[in-house]
Design an enzyme around this catalytic site. Structure first.
Site, PDB file in Angstrom:
ATOM      1  N   CYS A 270       4.955  -3.025   3.544  1.00  0.00           N
ATOM      2  CA  CYS A 270       4.589  -3.447   2.194  1.00  0.00           C
ATOM      3  C   CYS A 270       4.787  -2.205   1.328  1.00  0.00           C
ATOM      4  O   CYS A 270       3.956  -1.297   1.354  1.00  0.00           O
ATOM      5  CB  CYS A 270       3.139  -3.920   2.130  1.00  0.00           C
TER       6      CYS A 270
ATOM      7  N   CYS B 299       1.937  -1.949  -1.690  1.00  0.00           N
ATOM      8  CA  CYS B 299       0.514  -1.667  -1.413  1.00  0.00           C
ATOM      9  C   CYS B 299       0.307  -1.617   0.104  1.00  0.00           C
ATOM     10  O   CYS B 299       0.748  -0.654   0.735  1.00  0.00           O
ATOM     11  CB  CYS B 299      -0.427  -2.632  -2.137  1.00  0.00           C
ATOM     12  N   SER B 300      -0.330  -2.631   0.681  1.00  0.00           N
ATOM     13  CA  SER B 300      -0.658  -2.530   2.111  1.00  0.00           C
ATOM     14  C   SER B 300      -0.766  -3.908   2.750  1.00  0.00           C
ATOM     15  O   SER B 300      -1.535  -4.093   3.686  1.00  0.00           O
ATOM     16  CB  SER B 300      -1.990  -1.790   2.263  1.00  0.00           C
ATOM     17  N   CYS B 301      -0.008  -4.888   2.238  1.00  0.00           N
ATOM     18  CA  CYS B 301      -0.114  -6.262   2.744  1.00  0.00           C
ATOM     19  C   CYS B 301       0.206  -6.292   4.244  1.00  0.00           C
ATOM     20  O   CYS B 301       1.183  -5.681   4.686  1.00  0.00           O
ATOM     21  CB  CYS B 301       0.829  -7.174   1.979  1.00  0.00           C
TER      22      CYS B 301
END
Lengths: 216, 217
Positions: free
Chosen positions: B113, B116-118
């Site tokens: 991702c 962000c941090s999906c």
């Protein structure tokens, strides 16, 4: 926004460093930031995209120097004040000037809330503009608000490989409007298309909403 | 690993003033939110406990092992990952819309991702620090072979790498290749040799597992 969070393709960060036997959280404060963020999210006062925007909307230098849960903490504090759940003064002092008129998500509803999640698919009347196999170009646009169209893919041509149906549109949802949905596609770009002679072969796939795309 | 890189990933002991300031800020926020009635302290504990002790890559490993031993299940998983995974009871937040990607002799999938941090929480738990870090997010899409080398992973020439950037609410689970020499293992035994990193697509699996590799067992 063209923020520091949109880091795909940047150089200079060095190798990926992996921590052996990494714990789920580093210290009590990270646990609390995680739990408080989910608990406050459960109040239903903002969307997941507003949450992401609150974390990324910072001066690039500060974003890059912040640890992950510092970004979460910044995002949570920002939203709590922005939505009027706490005042800036309460945040500074840590003392409540009065009770909230909202009720906390009770412990016995947490498991169910997590298990239900929050599906993002919506039924819409507009037919899909693209089909699997179509060539599409990502538009050249630089919205100042939240977007999920990374810089590295703008202006590039790819091939639609999946149609996911219509999903809540992140850009609108980050501005507080959760009612707008658009068709969402998975689009494959060759490495050469994205990186020219520096590409290593293979492909990069992104999920892109209809408004990000034009026929190519 | 370079110390200056590491300090960006999480506040560290050598960073005392910043860390203690953060700890105080969080404590103060917690007591404010509880006092205002916005957070139930017991609920806070349930959120934390769920992701510390209940949800983790063991879930994903069970799905992978079943796909290895049951061709019908694998077909279902590849066609409708959400339903197939839900049959294990794994569902919900950050896994509302799942897609499974099968690694083969010809194609290697890897998930990132960049924005962000999906990450697919119901099957893998919370993401590790490296997944959320700038080096991975910046390079996975443009230098996937270099990133794989950071993990000690080398792919045969001619294997095509497909990198999946999680830009919407679709969450991707990689089905690694079943290593040779595992014919005698039960489904449960197979689940024990799967690694979280292989289900993100930054490792391949071998049997017996290479020294130092962290399996979910």
């Amino acid at each position: 926004m063209n923020g520091a969070h949109d880091m795909g393709g940047m150089h200079g960060f060095g190798p990926v460093s992996v921590e052996p036997d990494e714990p789920w959280f580093h210290g009590e404060w990270e646990k609390k930031v995680f739990g408080l963020t989910l608990a406050c999210g459960g109040l239903g006062q903002w969307t997941i995209d507003q949450g992401r925007y609150a974390r990324e909307n910072q001066p690039p230098g500060r974003y890059l120097q912040s640890t992950y849960y510092e970004l979460w903490l910044h995002g949570l504090e920002t939203l709590l004040v922005e939505k009027g759940l706490v005042t800036a003064d309460e945040l500074d002092t840590g003392k409540a000037s009065g009770p909230s008129n909202l009720s906390a998500l009770p412990a016995d509803r947490v498991f169910k809330a997590l298990q239900q999640g929050s599906p993002y698919t919506r039924a819409i009347d507009t037919p899909a503009r693209f089909a699997v196999g179509d060539r599409v170009r990502v538009i050249n646009a630089h919205p100042k608000g939240h977007t999920r169209m990374p810089r590295y893919v703008r202006g590039h041509v790819g091939t639609v490989v999946m149609h996911h149906g219509a999903h809540v549109f992140a850009d609108a949802s980050a501005a507080g409007d959760h009612s707008i949905a658009h068709h969402l596609y998975n689009v494959a770009f060759t490495a050469e298309e994205l990186w020219g002679p520096d590409g290593q072969g293979g492909a990069v796939h992104l999920d892109l909403w209809d408004p990000y795309l034009e026929p190519a | 690993m370079a110390e200056h890189d590491h300090s960006h990933d999480h506040a560290h002991d050598h960073d005392h003033p910043r860390l203690s300031e953060l700890q105080l800020r969080v404590k103060s926020l917690e007591s404010l939110l509880v006092e205002k009635g916005l957070v139930d302290p017991a609920a806070l504990d349930v959120f934390i406990d769920t992701y510390e002790t209940k949800v983790g890559p063991r879930n994903g490993a069970g799905v992978v092992a079943k796909a290895w031993v049951d061709p019908d299940f694998k077909r279902w998983l590849l066609r409708d990952a959400g339903a197939a995974i839900k049959s294990f009871g794994f569902e919900g937040r950050q896994g509302e819309h799942m897609v499974a990607l099968e690694n083969t002799d010809r194609v290697h999938h890897m998930v990132v991702c960049t924005l962000c941090s999906c990450y697919p929480w119901p099957v893998l738990g919370l993401p590790p620090v490296w997944y959320k870090s700038a080096p991975y997010r910046a390079r996975a899409i443009s230098d996937p072979r270099g990133v794989l080398a950071d993990f000690g992973t080398t792919l045969a020439d001619g294997v095509e790498i497909k990198v999946w950037d999680s830009t919407a609410e679709l969450r991707y689970l990689v089905i690694p290749q079943r290593p040779a020499g595992t014919e005698h293992l039960s489904e449960e035994g197979l689940a024990g040799i799967v690694t979280r990193n292989a289900m993100i697509g930054v490792e391949t699996l071998s049997y017996p597992p290479k020294p130092g590799v962290e399996t979910v067992a």
